[in-house]
Each structure stands twice: as C-alpha cells, then as structure tokens.
Motif scaffolding. Sequence first.
Motif, short mmCIF file in Angstrom:
data_model
loop_
_atom_site.label_atom_id
_atom_site.label_comp_id
_atom_site.label_asym_id
_atom_site.label_seq_id
_atom_site.Cartn_x
_atom_site.Cartn_y
_atom_site.Cartn_z
N LEU A 129 -6.50 4.94 5.52
CA LEU A 129 -7.27 4.52 6.68
C LEU A 129 -6.55 3.39 7.42
O LEU A 129 -6.74 3.19 8.60
N VAL A 130 -5.74 2.65 6.68
CA VAL A 130 -5.01 1.54 7.32
C VAL A 130 -3.50 1.67 7.16
O VAL A 130 -2.75 1.31 8.05
N GLY A 131 -3.04 2.14 6.00
CA GLY A 131 -1.60 2.22 5.75
C GLY A 131 -0.99 3.41 6.46
O GLY A 131 -1.65 4.42 6.67
N MET A 137 0.81 -1.21 0.00
CA MET A 137 0.00 0.00 0.00
C MET A 137 0.85 1.26 0.00
O MET A 137 0.53 2.23 -0.68
N THR A 196 -8.61 6.12 1.06
CA THR A 196 -9.01 4.80 1.57
C THR A 196 -7.80 4.05 2.11
O THR A 196 -7.84 3.48 3.20
N MET A 197 -6.70 4.09 1.36
CA MET A 197 -5.50 3.35 1.79
C MET A 197 -4.94 3.92 3.09
O MET A 197 -4.42 3.19 3.93
N ASN A 224 -8.90 7.09 -3.69
CA ASN A 224 -8.21 5.83 -3.53
C ASN A 224 -7.12 5.93 -2.45
O ASN A 224 -7.00 5.07 -1.57
#
Lengths: 83, 393
Positions: B383-385, B314, B380-381, B377
Amino acid sequence: MNSTIRDLLTKHGRLPVSVDTIADDADLYEAGLSSFASVQLMLGLEEAFDIEFPETLLNRKSFSSINAIAASVSQITETQQVA
Amino acid sequence: MNVASPITALSLAERAQRAAKVAAEFADTVDREARFPKEGMDAVKAERLMGIQIPVQHGGEGATMSEVAEVCSILGKACAATAMTYAMHQIQIASLSDHAPDSAWHEAFLKRICDEQLLIGSATSEAGIGGNLRNSVCAVDVEGDIVRLEKNATVISYGADADAIMVTSRRHKDSPPSDQVATLFTKDQYTLEHTAEWDTLGMRGTCSDGYIFRGEAPAEQILPKPFAEIAAQSMLAVSHLLWGALWFGIAADAVNRAQSYVRAAARRSPGQTPPGALRLAEASSMLQQVKSNVVAGLKQFEAGKGDPDALSAMGFAVAMNNIKIGTSQTILDIINQCMLICGIQGYKNGTPYSLGRHLRDAHSAQLMISNDRILGNTSTMLLVGKQETSLLR
C-alpha cells in the motif's frame, strides 16, 4: 506538525494507551505500534501532508517516535519542494 | 579445544554430504515413527556443522548464509526432518550472533555451541496469539538479577531434544503484546510440561510438540535488542531463505527420482521418448525457478548484512516474503509433476521412486508461517512501498 501527527496516531495507531501519554521522543514500538498500524499511519501522513514516502524512509526507524516521524515528514517536504 | 580438527579441512558441502548419507538411511524410519532424527543430527554434530555460522572469534567458522543454505539443501535431499531441525537451529544462531553484540554471556554461549555442538530450539508460538509470532501473552518477570518466564507454547520443535531454547515474551507484565524480548534458557534452567502430541501429515520427525515452558535464569540471558528488530532484520529473512533452501532440496530429490524413472524407461525402449520425459523437462524448469528465487534472496541478504536500514526496509521484507510464497507453492507443483512421471511406483512406499514422504513433507511449507498471513502482510506493505522492478537489484 506534531499535533497533526498525534491526531493521525490516535486515528490509525491502534495503540493500547492514549497518545497524550506518549512523549515526543518515546519509542512508539514499545508503546505498542504494530507494523500494520505503522503502514496505516504512513498512508494517513501521505494524505495529510500531500507527500509520498520514498523507499529510503520506509523502515522502522522513520516511525520509531513522534519526533522521528516529524523529521521524516520535514525531510520529504523539503526534497519534494526542491524537485 | 582441538583447533586443527581434521574435519574442518574438508569443505562444508563435503561434510554436509557425509552427514546427509547417514540422515538418508534413517529418513523413512524417522518419518514412520515420527521421532527425532537422532542419527542424522548426530552425524551433523560429528561433522561439526552446528556452529559454522558463528564468527571465527567466537569459535565458529564464519560461514556465510549461502554456505549454511547449501548445507540445508544437501540435508533436505536426504531427510527433511534433519534438514528442518538444522535450519531452525541456524535461524536461532543468526539471531544470537547478529543481535547480542557486546553481551558477554551470549558471546560465551556462542563458543559453547561450537565446542559442545549444542542444538538450539525456539518457543515463539503461544496459545492466544493467533499464530502471530510478533505478539506475546506471557511476560518475563525480572527480579534483581533473575529472570523467570512461564509460557504456554503450542509448538516447540524438537523441544525435548534441544540443549537450549530461545523464548519470546513481552518485555514486562505491563508491556503491549508487540513489545517483545527474546531470552535464551539452557536445558538445566527450564522444565517442559508436555501438552500436545505432534502427529502430522509430514515433517513428522521435527517432533514439534506443545509444552508449558517454565524457566529461571540470570537476567543477562535476555537478548539486549528488542525482538521486533531481531525478527525484522534477521529471523524472518533467514527463515525464508533457509527453509527455501531445504524445500529446494526436497524438490530436487523428487526430480532426481523422476529422472531415474524416465531414464530407466528410456533404456528399456531405445529410440522411443518415454511418456514422462516432457513432464520431467517441465519439472526441471520449475526446480530452476525455485533455485533462482532462493539464490537471489541469499545475494540480497548478504548484500544488506551489517546494514540495519537495508534489512529493515520494506522492499527487503517484500522480497523475502515473495521467496517464501514462491518456493513453498512451486515445490508442491514439482513433486506432483514427479508423481505423475513415476506413477504408481512414486505413489507406493518403499520403491526407489517413492515420493509420498516428499509430498507430505512439502505440504508443511505453505503452513509454516501461513502463506495467507504472509500475503496479507505483503499486501499491507505494498500500500505504501514500491514494487522493486529493476532486474539486477
């Protein structure tokens, strides 16, 4: 663990088919898992198992099947307990 | 074939410069008439630049992505349509040469690209997918050894002039929209029914008309790897890097023109700093930002090459997305700054300082894969990365 993963897949996976029809080793991307849904699923897993995905596991492979997700979660649980 | 071709004794940059000279001569005509940059692309082929990225064992020169990017930027300074055509072709080659290992048909085709200097196009856009190239409506129909495919392609850049087209589709008529494969069809294996004209603000020479694509070919021409992997590990990153390189070229040529304007003014009144000089200094700083952005991305891509895990991580995708966002926005600021420097001489067509074509071409950058989609995009990434915060990694 796999049943929790299946519940989360149902909730966040946005799959066009029922999760019940997907085998533990089936390719989730072929079943229609999108990258957006995989992030939502990851957030759900972090909440459910009280873990945090490390950078090294943030890739397609970790989410390629229910078994792969379970392996990733176990790996994280072990290392984060050690730490 | 002629292995000891004298052209390959020159450096890639020298060959690109020679092709760029021809492309520059026709850039305004190509833009005005919205036609394929034939002269520029013929010159690129004459310099044998079409297959440089292909490994030596398959007939190419094994050029690195940085070397290919340098060619794109040199062409970008001369004619954005030639540069974009070349860049898109190289994006297809990256997908083919990295993602069709042990496929005899694709290996033989790579050799043909080098020998015959073939131009490869792509058909990823489709009516009904909402601009998301990772979704398809159409599906390949495999019957025995034969694959058939019909696609309502809203855009096929230089479709009419391509020698082969790589087409994305669903793997099977029962597959979900995101389970895709890519199939390469050669010109003798498809027909194109024209559906939409490419009459645009800029990048007019890419001739990205709409077509109904209908193809039939041996099934071995389907790329063995899932398109999801090709997109994640190669196509998206290479697109952002090569587009970034040619956008840098467009902006660099604008800065060159603005600098000539300021220097001409300085010569006319020695001892006085021309009014545009300060703006030029600002433009120079912004141009350097674009360059650093692209070069750092190329370094990261090359470090991860051959490591699918690194390329599908990611953090890597976030970095490549950021290059696209940063370069596509900054080139507009740069060219606008140059326009302020050159004034009416920059606004007018047909002067040595004209910047209209640059500005119009550069406006495509934010829209080719919409920046809003890319930001969505990335968000969204994130949110965790984790955001990469080290300076040298």
